[in-house]
Design a protein around this motif. Structure first.
Motif, PDB file in Angstrom:
ATOM      1  N   SER A   1     -31.184 -12.219  22.485  1.00  0.00           N
ATOM      2  CA  SER A   1     -31.519 -10.571  22.208  1.00  0.00           C
ATOM      3  C   SER A   1     -30.238  -9.936  21.941  1.00  0.00           C
ATOM      4  O   SER A   1     -29.282 -10.122  22.796  1.00  0.00           O
TER       5      SER A   1
ATOM      6  N   SER B   1     -27.796  -8.304  24.509  1.00  0.00           N
ATOM      7  CA  SER B   1     -28.669  -8.673  25.998  1.00  0.00           C
ATOM      8  C   SER B   1     -29.804  -7.722  26.247  1.00  0.00           C
ATOM      9  O   SER B   1     -29.932  -7.295  27.468  1.00  0.00           O
ATOM     10  N   LYS B   2     -30.300  -6.933  25.415  1.00  0.00           N
ATOM     11  CA  LYS B   2     -31.385  -6.150  25.598  1.00  0.00           C
ATOM     12  C   LYS B   2     -32.672  -6.742  26.214  1.00  0.00           C
ATOM     13  O   LYS B   2     -33.118  -7.645  25.373  1.00  0.00           O
ATOM     14  N   GLY B   3     -33.166  -6.270  27.373  1.00  0.00           N
ATOM     15  CA  GLY B   3     -34.259  -7.148  27.895  1.00  0.00           C
ATOM     16  C   GLY B   3     -33.922  -8.579  28.571  1.00  0.00           C
ATOM     17  O   GLY B   3     -34.783  -9.336  28.718  1.00  0.00           O
TER      18      GLY B   3
ATOM     19  N   SER C   1     -27.368  -1.411  31.967  1.00  0.00           N
ATOM     20  CA  SER C   1     -28.161  -2.281  31.997  1.00  0.00           C
ATOM     21  C   SER C   1     -28.214  -3.348  30.757  1.00  0.00           C
ATOM     22  O   SER C   1     -28.824  -4.350  30.745  1.00  0.00           O
ATOM     23  N   ASP C   2     -27.728  -2.751  29.640  1.00  0.00           N
ATOM     24  CA  ASP C   2     -27.447  -3.571  28.539  1.00  0.00           C
ATOM     25  C   ASP C   2     -26.340  -2.894  27.708  1.00  0.00           C
ATOM     26  O   ASP C   2     -25.872  -2.118  28.208  1.00  0.00           O
ATOM     27  N   SER C   3     -26.042  -3.722  26.451  1.00  0.00           N
ATOM     28  CA  SER C   3     -24.810  -3.017  25.953  1.00  0.00           C
ATOM     29  C   SER C   3     -24.887  -1.517  25.444  1.00  0.00           C
ATOM     30  O   SER C   3     -23.810  -1.194  25.152  1.00  0.00           O
ATOM     31  N   ARG C   4     -25.988  -1.052  25.362  1.00  0.00           N
ATOM     32  CA  ARG C   4     -25.933   0.085  24.827  1.00  0.00           C
ATOM     33  C   ARG C   4     -25.446   1.151  25.805  1.00  0.00           C
ATOM     34  O   ARG C   4     -25.084   2.249  25.672  1.00  0.00           O
ATOM     35  N   ASP C   5     -25.497   0.816  27.024  1.00  0.00           N
ATOM     36  CA  ASP C   5     -25.064   1.686  28.192  1.00  0.00           C
ATOM     37  C   ASP C   5     -23.434   1.553  28.630  1.00  0.00           C
ATOM     38  O   ASP C   5     -23.091   2.317  29.108  1.00  0.00           O
TER      39      ASP C   5
ATOM     40  N   SER D   1     -38.363  -6.596  29.273  1.00  0.00           N
ATOM     41  CA  SER D   1     -38.276  -7.726  28.203  1.00  0.00           C
ATOM     42  C   SER D   1     -39.490  -7.584  27.163  1.00  0.00           C
ATOM     43  O   SER D   1     -39.228  -8.168  25.956  1.00  0.00           O
TER      44      SER D   1
ATOM     45  N   GLU E   1     -38.608  -5.093  24.773  1.00  0.00           N
ATOM     46  CA  GLU E   1     -37.371  -5.288  23.954  1.00  0.00           C
ATOM     47  C   GLU E   1     -37.893  -6.278  22.856  1.00  0.00           C
ATOM     48  O   GLU E   1     -37.253  -6.413  21.626  1.00  0.00           O
TER      49      GLU E   1
END
Length: 245
Positions: free
Chosen positions: A1, A4-6, A210-214, A21, A24
């Protein structure tokens, strides 16, 4: 993913994370597998005429709230020699198996009790400025030019004997959650970074990562002294002030 989303580490059944999960993966399914503890390392290599050469190793740390999201990546050339040899041999075996003739690879491994376990590998460079900034900065090897040369079937330099000669550190910045009221940066300190940027603006809402977008921003430091790298990192951590509500 991607990013690392989800992707989560779960110590017990967690339907909320499972639902994320599935979302995503666009409802295509979820992979559940055992978690291998230990140190996570990455390996940047290039292959020419089917022979794979190591450019640099790096060590990773992760955000405490999610073991799957990188917090920092250090290129300090301090890996245990026995582990380095094992990872190098395993990596060459894997690259040979998928038949790469000329190109670059980025691979990630977990090392548990001295034994490396493959997490992922691909015929590409690492993101977040690793292949474009860090690898050229610490080895003198222009990864992008090498890819172009390979595609055009030309050899523009001698590629043997290239190895890390400087040190680098990449860190993703983290700030307290809340709505951003103001942002200030010490420009004289920020100038010590090869790369430094923020993904947030006034009015944005900062969330716990919680994932790379944050991830709210990042910086990269390169120097020929590990101590100077660490000094710059300490200063850069204090270079940005966020006021939030």
């Amino acid at each position: 993913s991607q990013g690392s989303k989800g992707v989560f580490k779960c110590d017990s059944p967690d339907l909320e994370k499972l639902d994320i999960s599935f979302h995503e993966s666009r409802g295509m399914g979820v992979l559940i597998e055992g978690f291998i503890p230990g140190e996570e390392i990455a390996l940047e290599c290039f292959t020419i005429d089917r022979v794979t050469h190591v450019l640099a190793f790096s060590n990773k740390t992760h955000f405490p709230q999610n073991d799957c999201i990188d917090k920092s990546v250090s290129f300090f050339a301090d890996l245990d020699p026995t582990v380095e040899a094992r990872v190098t041999e395993l990596n060459r075996t894997i690259v040979n198996a998928f038949g790469l003739v000329n190109g670059i690879t980025h691979a990630e491994y977990k090392v548990h009790k001295g034994i490396p376990y493959l997490i992922e590998i691909a015929a590409r460079g690492a993101g977040s400025g690793v292949s474009g900034t860090i690898i050229p900065g610490i080895t003198g090897f222009d990864v992008n030019q090498f890819i172009i040369d390979s595609a055009l079937n030309r050899k523009s330099r001698e590629y043997h004997g290239i190895r890390q000669s400087k040190y680098a550190y990449l860190e993703f910045m983290e700030f307290a959650p809340g709505k951003v009221k103001s942002i200030s940066m010490k420009d004289d300190v920020a100038s010590n970074a090869e790369v430094m940027y923020l993904n947030i603006h006034k009015g944005d809402v900062i969330r716990s990562v919680s994932d790379s977008r944050d991830r709210a921003g990042m910086f990269i430091v390169i120097d020929d002294s590990i101590e100077r790298v660490k000094e710059k990192v300490r200063a850069l951590r204090e270079a940005v002030e966020i006021s939030s509500e």
